[in-house]
Design an enzyme around this catalytic site. Structure first.
Site, PDB file in Angstrom:
ATOM      1  N   GLN A  92       0.880  -1.262  -0.064  1.00 21.93           N
ATOM      2  CA  GLN A  92      -0.010  -0.001   0.010  1.00 21.93           C
ATOM      3  C   GLN A  92       0.843   1.234  -0.006  1.00 21.93           C
ATOM      4  O   GLN A  92       0.255   2.561   0.045  1.00 21.93           O
ATOM      5  CB  GLN A  92      -0.899  -0.054   1.331  1.00 21.93           C
ATOM      6  CG  GLN A  92      -2.027  -1.019   1.270  1.00 21.93           C
ATOM      7  CD  GLN A  92      -2.556  -1.215   2.466  1.00 21.93           C
ATOM      8  OE1 GLN A  92      -2.594  -0.422   3.249  1.00 21.93           O
ATOM      9  NE2 GLN A  92      -3.640  -2.182   2.725  1.00 21.93           N
ATOM     10  N   HIS A 157      -1.074   0.756   5.842  1.00 24.25           N
ATOM     11  CA  HIS A 157      -1.576   1.524   6.757  1.00 24.25           C
ATOM     12  C   HIS A 157      -0.902   2.721   7.075  1.00 24.25           C
ATOM     13  O   HIS A 157      -0.532   3.422   8.040  1.00 24.25           O
ATOM     14  CB  HIS A 157      -1.847   0.737   8.016  1.00 24.25           C
ATOM     15  CG  HIS A 157      -3.021  -0.175   7.881  1.00 24.25           C
ATOM     16  ND1 HIS A 157      -3.556  -0.658   9.255  1.00 24.25           N
ATOM     17  CD2 HIS A 157      -3.662  -0.883   7.001  1.00 24.25           C
ATOM     18  CE1 HIS A 157      -4.527  -1.744   9.044  1.00 24.25           C
ATOM     19  NE2 HIS A 157      -4.582  -1.748   7.501  1.00 24.25           N
TER      20      HIS A 157
END
Length: 382
Positions: A92, A157
């Site tokens: 991510q 995250h």
């Protein structure tokens, strides 16, 4: 039916020339009328954030692998701009949000958030700024103004969204790097909203300035993975949203020094279907309940309040992209109260990463894919 669009070198140095096919506008039903979607650009590599330049016709778009590009409404796409920092482009991580300085007309500063590599393969969110060159080909004198400490992410995250308030303070909405307990630790930046000045210095009225064992940049804490943030244009107050685990995506209105619960309070469970180990319930004394919660996670990303005049039926709406649900969420507002919800563009089948209101009153969406798109969205009212 398709129309041919020539993307030519209109931006000066190092710009692309290509011939691509862009689909004709598509129409979708909604409560307020027919929603019309027009493709502006295709072929973007996992685009993440966008920011309009003052002329209202061009915008900067980030691609997660580490590219910053210039796009115009005629479909011209630049080569990647020079001067962008190296990013931790894993899972991510990568180049994330983009925001112009409130004084861009005079200082030409562009702010970027991104995943930055650290030691032993770990990474954290960083924020920096550079001056957009006059020929629009590069960021000059890029400097880092904030680093998430410590660096704890193996690739997930990071958050993060950037928002300036009316006083020029910069809010950075951060993820907790999938290290749940850190969201409650005031000596760490994980799972926090931080508030800094445009140069990265700390406002002296931040809630933890001068407190031992607390990072002075922290504004609020107890957040999970924040991928949406926007300033409410009617109240001037920051709103954010964050991913829950399995269930429990939520909207918050972060206030100074308040605890928003994660992982002690959550409406979600672990992806394994087991409870969150630290959780004590959906609400926990000493923590703030979410302003709005989805028990089934749509996978929220991007946030924009609609206060433009172009489409009156959308006035006082909050638009949010959905990655898992593959839709555009429209929340109807009465003041701060959320009084209705509809899911738009579900038949389009696209993960919506970002949503912004353009100076022309249209919505602009980025779809999250290796062949991502920039879409213009309008309304044909009944």
């Amino acid at each position: 039916m398709h129309r041919h669009v020539i993307r030519s070198a209109l931006f000066g140095v190092g710009c692309a020339f290509s011939l691509q096919l862009v689909a004709e506008p598509q129409e979708y039903p909604s409560e307020a009328g027919t929603v019309r979607v027009k493709e502006i650009i295709t072929g973007l590599e996992n685009p993440w954030g966008l920011a309009f330049l003052p002329d209202g016709k061009r915008m900067l778009v980030t691609e997660r692998p580490g590219h910053l590009r210039l796009v115009d409404l005629d479909g011209h796409l630049s080569e990647p701009l020079a001067g962008v920092p190296d990013v931790f482009a894993r899972s991510q991580g990568g180049l994330l949000d983009v925001r112009l300085s409130p004084d861009f007309q005079t200082d030409r500063l562009v702010y970027l958030s991104y995943a930055e590599a650290g030691e032993q393969g770990m990474a954290g969110t960083a924020v920096g700024r550079g001056r957009l060159s006059e020929d629009l080909s590069r960021l000059e004198n890029f400097e880092v103004i904030f680093r998430q400490q410590p660096k704890l992410s193996s690739g997930v995250h990071f958050g993060s969204r950037l928002v300036f308030d009316g006083d020029g303070h910069l809010f950075v909405a951060l993820g907790e790097n999938n290290q749940r307990s850190t969201a409650q630790d005031l000596d760490k930046h994980q799972g926090k909203v931080v508030r800094i000045r445009p140069d990265g210095s700390v406002p002296q009225d931040n809630p933890y300035v001068g407190q031992d064992g607390a990072r002075p940049e922290i504004w609020s804490y107890g957040h999970r993975n924040q991928q949406g943030a926007a300033l409410n244009p009617w109240s001037g107050v920051l709103w954010t949203h964050e991913h829950g685990p399995r269930g429990g995506d939520e909207i918050n209105i972060p206030q100074a020094g308040k605890n928003y619960g994660w992982p002690l309070a959550t409406h979600g469970i672990n992806y394994s279907m087991l409870p969150i180990p630290e959780a004590k319930g959906k609400t926990v004394p000493g923590t703030e309940p979410p302003h709005h919660v989805w028990t089934k996670s749509p996978g929220v990303s991007g946030m924009a309040f609609y206060d433009a005049e172009r489409f009156p039926a959308w006035q006082h709406s909050l638009f949010i992209g959905a990655l898992v649900d593959q839709s555009l969420i429209r929340l109807r507002l009465d003041g701060d109260r959320i009084v209705g919800e509809e899911r738009l563009l579900k038949d389009m089948g696209s993960r919506i990463r970002d949503v912004r209101v353009g100076p022309d009153g249209f919505l602009y969406l980025l779809t999250d894919a290796g062949n991502g798109k920039l879409l213009q969205v309008g309304l044909e009212s009944r």
